[in-house]
Scaffold this active site. Structure first.
Site, PDB file in Angstrom:
ATOM      1  N   ASP A  84     -12.193  -0.020   3.891  1.00  0.00           N
ATOM      2  CA  ASP A  84     -11.298  -0.275   2.773  1.00  0.00           C
ATOM      3  C   ASP A  84     -11.143  -1.790   2.639  1.00  0.00           C
ATOM      4  O   ASP A  84     -11.392  -2.543   3.590  1.00  0.00           O
ATOM      5  CB  ASP A  84      -9.946   0.390   3.052  1.00  0.00           C
ATOM      6  CG  ASP A  84      -8.884  -0.024   2.056  1.00  0.00           C
ATOM      7  OD1 ASP A  84      -9.082   0.228   0.859  1.00  0.00           O
ATOM      8  OD2 ASP A  84      -7.881  -0.631   2.485  1.00  0.00           O
ATOM      9  N   ASP A 136      -8.378  -3.996   0.354  1.00  0.00           N
ATOM     10  CA  ASP A 136      -7.044  -4.584   0.343  1.00  0.00           C
ATOM     11  C   ASP A 136      -6.176  -3.944   1.416  1.00  0.00           C
ATOM     12  O   ASP A 136      -5.965  -2.729   1.431  1.00  0.00           O
ATOM     13  CB  ASP A 136      -6.403  -4.413  -1.039  1.00  0.00           C
ATOM     14  CG  ASP A 136      -5.240  -5.360  -1.248  1.00  0.00           C
ATOM     15  OD1 ASP A 136      -4.999  -6.210  -0.374  1.00  0.00           O
ATOM     16  OD2 ASP A 136      -4.576  -5.265  -2.289  1.00  0.00           O
ATOM     17  N   ASP A 157      -6.106   1.150   5.950  1.00  0.00           N
ATOM     18  CA  ASP A 157      -4.703   0.884   6.283  1.00  0.00           C
ATOM     19  C   ASP A 157      -3.751   1.897   5.668  1.00  0.00           C
ATOM     20  O   ASP A 157      -2.566   1.872   5.959  1.00  0.00           O
ATOM     21  CB  ASP A 157      -4.302  -0.509   5.800  1.00  0.00           C
ATOM     22  CG  ASP A 157      -4.280  -0.599   4.274  1.00  0.00           C
ATOM     23  OD1 ASP A 157      -5.352  -0.409   3.660  1.00  0.00           O
ATOM     24  OD2 ASP A 157      -3.203  -0.825   3.693  1.00  0.00           O
TER      25      ASP A 157
END
Length: 331
Positions: A15, A17, A213
């Protein structure tokens, strides 16, 4: 010799951001961790739900952090959304685009015809986040969906992390259109499989690892795709979120940041720990022991998840455990 987490995986899906970068800065350890993956010959794929930027713009953005990426290493939800449409529609079919020029380009790239008005008789609608969308864009899409057009959403993220805080994401705008049409879209981005499947296929991988995240997108996507996952604590989801995660959003490993990819996999696994113990006491779980606070977090998750559904209070057996809970914001 014990294996690092990267060992046994021929591709790592990252991922962006909150995982590789946070706002205008690289996430802690990201540059060295990704560089080591390249040196070890492990395929890297940057997997993003952002549908507003073309892959080239993502590569340029990563270059600004000192990451040498290639266009072929980037998989976006705009690409995945266009691919879903191409699988279901005849060539040159008209698709009403509610999104950025990058999304329009991806629709065109797969042999479909992007339009912006209901009067152009679209047979499908594709929706992605774009800061310049107006009421008119949603009105046109509403008419098309109500007339029976296939509706594909690039992603359903309700929020968008920015340097200013959380802003409305594409999922929030999907809810607007859902309320106006009483219809549900097909979703191409995480946590649904099309985006991840595309990334895995592009790497020719047989044993991928997902890293992210956010539990509700990155990790939930990995669970749906049946692949192991690493949650990093550099973005949206918190230790509290992890302890309370539902089965559909539980990672197999957790680390502070991407440097965990090069640590021992067994040490990062969410399981009972040798230096920490968790005792069930009625509706509470009591932590005791010593050592690394993330080891304590792994032990708490293992015990909490084994306890089943419902709220479970966390408490400490001594001052050392109490300080660890406080540090993890679990007190």
């Amino acid at each position: 010799m014990s294996a690092t987490l990267r060992d046994g995986h021929d591709a790592v899906l990252l991922d962006l951001d909150g995982t590789v970068y946070r706002g205008g800065e690289a996430a802690p350890g990201a540059l060295e961790a990704i560089g080591e993956l390249h040196r070890r010959g492990v395929a890297v794929r940057y997997v993003t739900n952002n549908a507003s930027k073309p892959a080239r713009a993502v590569v340029d953005h990563l270059a600004g952090f000192g990451l040498d990426a290639e266009v072929g290493e980037v998989s976006t939800s705009a690409q995945a959304g266009a691919a879903v449409l191409a699988d279901k529609l005849a060539e040159k079919s008209r698709v009403l685009v509610v999104g950025a020029p990058a999304l329009e380009s991806e629709v065109e790239r797969v042999g479909l015809t992007p339009v912006r008005e209901f009067a152009d008789e679209p047979v499908a609608v594709v929706q992605g986040l774009f800061a310049e969308l107006t009421y008119r864009d949603f009105a046109e899409a509403c008419l098309a969906v109500r007339a029976g057009a296939l509706w594909v959403a690039c992603n359903a993220d309700r929020t968008l992390p920015t340097e200013r805080g959380l802003l409305p994401g594409n999922g929030a705008l999907v809810e607007l259109l859902r309320a106006a049409t009483d219809q549900d879209p097909l979703v191409a981005g995480k946590p649904e499989r099309p985006l991840l499947d595309r990334a895995v296929a592009s790497a020719g991988a047989g044993a991928p690892l997902m890293v992210g995240d956010r539990l509700d997108t990155d990790i939930a996507g990995a669970v749906k795709a049946g692949m192991p996952s690493l949650m990093v604590l550099t973005g949206v989801s918190t230790p509290r979120d992890l302890v309370e995660a539902v089965p559909e959003e539980r990672p197999t490993h957790v680390a502070a940041d991407l440097r965990g990819l090069h640590e021992l996999g067994d040490d990062l696994a969410i399981a009972e720990q040798s230096t920490w113990s968790v005792r069930a006491d009625g509706a509470a779980l009591e932590l005791s022991g010593h050592g690394d606070e993330l080891a304590a977090l792994r032990a708490l998750c293992a015990a909490r998840w084994a306890a089943g559904a419902g709220p479970v209070a966390l408490r400490a057996a001594d001052d050392r455990a109490r300080a660890t809970l406080r540090s993890l914001e679990l007190d």
